[in-house]
Design a protein around this motif. Structure first.
Motif, PDB file in Angstrom:
ATOM      1  N   LEU A  85       0.910  -1.263  -0.087  1.00 45.77           N
ATOM      2  CA  LEU A  85      -0.017   0.097  -0.167  1.00 45.77           C
ATOM      3  C   LEU A  85       0.700   1.288   0.113  1.00 45.77           C
ATOM      4  O   LEU A  85       0.546   2.132  -0.708  1.00 45.77           O
ATOM      5  CB  LEU A  85      -0.918   0.153   1.290  1.00 45.77           C
ATOM      6  CG  LEU A  85      -1.955  -1.031   1.214  1.00 45.77           C
ATOM      7  CD1 LEU A  85      -2.882  -0.993   2.717  1.00 45.77           C
ATOM      8  CD2 LEU A  85      -2.734  -0.879   0.170  1.00 45.77           C
ATOM      9  N   THR A 135       2.252   1.625  -3.707  1.00 44.32           N
ATOM     10  CA  THR A 135       1.289   1.910  -4.552  1.00 44.32           C
ATOM     11  C   THR A 135       0.280   3.051  -4.530  1.00 44.32           C
ATOM     12  O   THR A 135      -0.263   3.422  -5.519  1.00 44.32           O
ATOM     13  CB  THR A 135       0.519   0.381  -4.895  1.00 44.32           C
ATOM     14  OG1 THR A 135      -0.162  -0.022  -3.844  1.00 44.32           O
ATOM     15  CG2 THR A 135       1.779  -0.450  -5.272  1.00 44.32           C
ATOM     16  N   VAL A 136      -0.005   3.198  -3.445  1.00 43.45           N
ATOM     17  CA  VAL A 136      -1.294   4.026  -3.044  1.00 43.45           C
ATOM     18  C   VAL A 136      -0.719   5.646  -2.951  1.00 43.45           C
ATOM     19  O   VAL A 136       0.006   5.780  -1.856  1.00 43.45           O
ATOM     20  CB  VAL A 136      -2.071   3.955  -1.747  1.00 43.45           C
ATOM     21  CG1 VAL A 136      -3.255   4.932  -1.587  1.00 43.45           C
ATOM     22  CG2 VAL A 136      -2.594   2.448  -2.122  1.00 43.45           C
ATOM     23  N   TYR A 161      -5.209   4.700   4.854  1.00 38.96           N
ATOM     24  CA  TYR A 161      -5.481   3.669   3.806  1.00 38.96           C
ATOM     25  C   TYR A 161      -6.920   3.022   4.118  1.00 38.96           C
ATOM     26  O   TYR A 161      -7.677   2.658   3.253  1.00 38.96           O
ATOM     27  CB  TYR A 161      -4.522   2.522   3.935  1.00 38.96           C
ATOM     28  CG  TYR A 161      -3.264   2.820   3.626  1.00 38.96           C
ATOM     29  CD1 TYR A 161      -2.914   3.426   2.302  1.00 38.96           C
ATOM     30  CD2 TYR A 161      -2.111   2.509   4.319  1.00 38.96           C
ATOM     31  CE1 TYR A 161      -1.763   4.101   1.938  1.00 38.96           C
ATOM     32  CE2 TYR A 161      -0.904   2.935   3.976  1.00 38.96           C
ATOM     33  CZ  TYR A 161      -0.719   3.601   2.740  1.00 38.96           C
ATOM     34  OH  TYR A 161       0.694   3.945   2.476  1.00 38.96           O
ATOM     35  N   LEU A 201      -9.945   4.768   2.456  1.00 40.98           N
ATOM     36  CA  LEU A 201     -10.293   4.705   1.017  1.00 40.98           C
ATOM     37  C   LEU A 201     -10.992   3.351   0.368  1.00 40.98           C
ATOM     38  O   LEU A 201     -10.447   2.188   0.959  1.00 40.98           O
ATOM     39  CB  LEU A 201      -8.605   4.591   0.351  1.00 40.98           C
ATOM     40  CG  LEU A 201      -7.666   5.800   0.601  1.00 40.98           C
ATOM     41  CD1 LEU A 201      -6.544   5.660   0.033  1.00 40.98           C
ATOM     42  CD2 LEU A 201      -8.451   7.204   0.378  1.00 40.98           C
ATOM     43  N   GLY A 254     -11.526   1.598  -2.263  1.00 43.04           N
ATOM     44  CA  GLY A 254     -11.019   0.520  -2.935  1.00 43.04           C
ATOM     45  C   GLY A 254      -9.751  -0.124  -2.144  1.00 43.04           C
ATOM     46  O   GLY A 254      -9.268  -1.175  -2.501  1.00 43.04           O
ATOM     47  N   VAL A 255      -9.282   0.545  -1.035  1.00 43.46           N
ATOM     48  CA  VAL A 255      -7.685  -0.046  -0.464  1.00 43.46           C
ATOM     49  C   VAL A 255      -8.301  -0.783   0.880  1.00 43.46           C
ATOM     50  O   VAL A 255      -7.538  -1.402   1.428  1.00 43.46           O
ATOM     51  CB  VAL A 255      -6.961   1.217  -0.266  1.00 43.46           C
ATOM     52  CG1 VAL A 255      -5.677   0.876   0.402  1.00 43.46           C
ATOM     53  CG2 VAL A 255      -6.727   1.700  -1.585  1.00 43.46           C
ATOM     54  N   LYS A 256      -9.334  -0.262   1.262  1.00 42.97           N
ATOM     55  CA  LYS A 256      -9.822  -0.649   2.755  1.00 42.97           C
ATOM     56  C   LYS A 256      -9.695  -2.105   3.017  1.00 42.97           C
ATOM     57  O   LYS A 256      -9.045  -2.501   4.122  1.00 42.97           O
ATOM     58  CB  LYS A 256     -11.061  -0.183   3.183  1.00 42.97           C
ATOM     59  CG  LYS A 256     -11.701  -0.710   4.547  1.00 42.97           C
ATOM     60  CD  LYS A 256     -12.748   0.030   5.065  1.00 42.97           C
ATOM     61  CE  LYS A 256     -13.547  -0.591   6.340  1.00 42.97           C
ATOM     62  NZ  LYS A 256     -12.573  -0.516   7.394  1.00 42.97           N
ATOM     63  N   VAL A 259      -7.661  -4.353   1.868  1.00 40.67           N
ATOM     64  CA  VAL A 259      -6.308  -4.807   1.798  1.00 40.67           C
ATOM     65  C   VAL A 259      -5.598  -4.423   3.154  1.00 40.67           C
ATOM     66  O   VAL A 259      -4.983  -5.207   3.954  1.00 40.67           O
ATOM     67  CB  VAL A 259      -5.318  -4.166   0.810  1.00 40.67           C
ATOM     68  CG1 VAL A 259      -3.984  -4.639   0.807  1.00 40.67           C
ATOM     69  CG2 VAL A 259      -6.050  -4.515  -0.304  1.00 40.67           C
ATOM     70  N   PHE A 260      -5.967  -3.021   3.394  1.00 38.23           N
ATOM     71  CA  PHE A 260      -5.348  -2.526   5.021  1.00 38.23           C
ATOM     72  C   PHE A 260      -6.027  -3.328   5.850  1.00 38.23           C
ATOM     73  O   PHE A 260      -5.234  -3.657   6.973  1.00 38.23           O
ATOM     74  CB  PHE A 260      -5.927  -1.034   5.157  1.00 38.23           C
ATOM     75  CG  PHE A 260      -6.058  -0.621   6.493  1.00 38.23           C
ATOM     76  CD1 PHE A 260      -4.861  -0.366   6.992  1.00 38.23           C
ATOM     77  CD2 PHE A 260      -6.983  -0.570   7.355  1.00 38.23           C
ATOM     78  CE1 PHE A 260      -4.440   0.310   8.370  1.00 38.23           C
ATOM     79  CE2 PHE A 260      -6.985  -0.164   8.626  1.00 38.23           C
ATOM     80  CZ  PHE A 260      -5.715   0.142   9.115  1.00 38.23           C
TER      81      PHE A 260
END
Length: 251
Positions: free
Chosen positions: A34, A37-38, A51, A54, A56-58, A60-61
């Motif tokens: 993350l 890439t973020v 993170y 977000l 689309g990122v949550k 993964v976090f």
């Protein structure tokens, strides 16, 4: 306790220790991914929890944080099975508290200051603080207990190296709080808020990485203890045979 009696190894404890190492690795890979890439989150100024805000990122976090929470618990189980820590003790309570705090970090999102403060955001803040403090304190308590049990004999106690690594990494984790304390201390003199005076994102990432290494050290300690062979006490039949052999040798 299920053990490989042929080798004297605790295979279940070994599995939990390996799971702790795997969970730690997953957490590092996901959070590092993350960070790389973020681009919407500044890794120097913004915390890791950004993170989680977000869409689309949550996921993964959340996965990374929960993997780390699971790693803490797996390391604890491995240590308990190895007899390195009691199931009810200050060290075990600290590790459980750390894992619970990480779970609360996922359950309650960080405050979105574009919207305003929230109860969930406040819980998130204190849960992360509890997790970051409880983990190194638990490791220090565990290493201290081991150090006391080691005594003053000339021979090094098995696991002394793992205890030392756990202790010093835990101390290093606590040292990451020093810049934050300095930020608080300088505010009356400079008028600059502590979160502006401190590169909070960099400090938190350094803290998080060091605490992952603490869990890795604890899991490796449990793994070494699970692999260590033990000599089983002689059976009554073996004792009898030994006595008979000695008596025959006297005759």
């Amino acid at each position: 306790m299920e053990r490989d009696t042929a080798a004297g190894r605790d295979t279940v404890g070994r599995g939990f220790a390996l799971a702790g190492l795997a969970g730690s690795g997953i957490a590092v890979v996901l959070v590092l991914g993350l960070t790389l890439t973020v681009g919407r989150v500044d890794p120097i100024r913004r915390t890791i929890s950004e993170y989680g805000l977000l869409a689309g990122v949550k996921p993964v976090f959340d996965t990374g944080v929960l993997a780390f929470a699971a790693a803490v618990m797996c390391a604890l189980v491995a240590l308990v099975r190895a007899g390195l820590v009691r199931a009810v003790s200050g060290a075990s309570a600290g590790l459980v508290l750390a894992a619970s705090g990480l779970g609360a970090v996922v359950m309650f999102e960080k405050t979105n200051w574009a919207v305003g403060p929230s109860v969930g955001g406040t819980i998130h803040r204190y849960a992360s603080l509890v997790a970051f403090l409880a983990l190194p304190i638990a490791a220090i308590l565990l290493a201290r207990r081991h150090r006391r049990a080691a005594g003053t004999g000339p021979e090094p106690r098995p696991g002394a190296r793992h205890a030392a690594w756990s202790r010093w990494l835990a101390v290093a984790s606590l040292l990451w709080f020093a810049p934050i304390l300095v930020g608080f201390a300088q505010r009356p003199f400079t008028g600059v808020s502590w979160w502006r005076a401190v590169p909070l994102g960099l400090v938190e990432r350094g803290l998080a990485l060091t605490e992952v290494l603490v869990v890795v050290a604890l899991a490796l300690w449990g793994l070494a203890a699970a692999r260590r062979t033990s000599v089983a006490p002689p059976s009554p039949e073996a004792v009898g045979d030994s006595r008979s052999a000695r008596e025959m040798s006297r005759d």
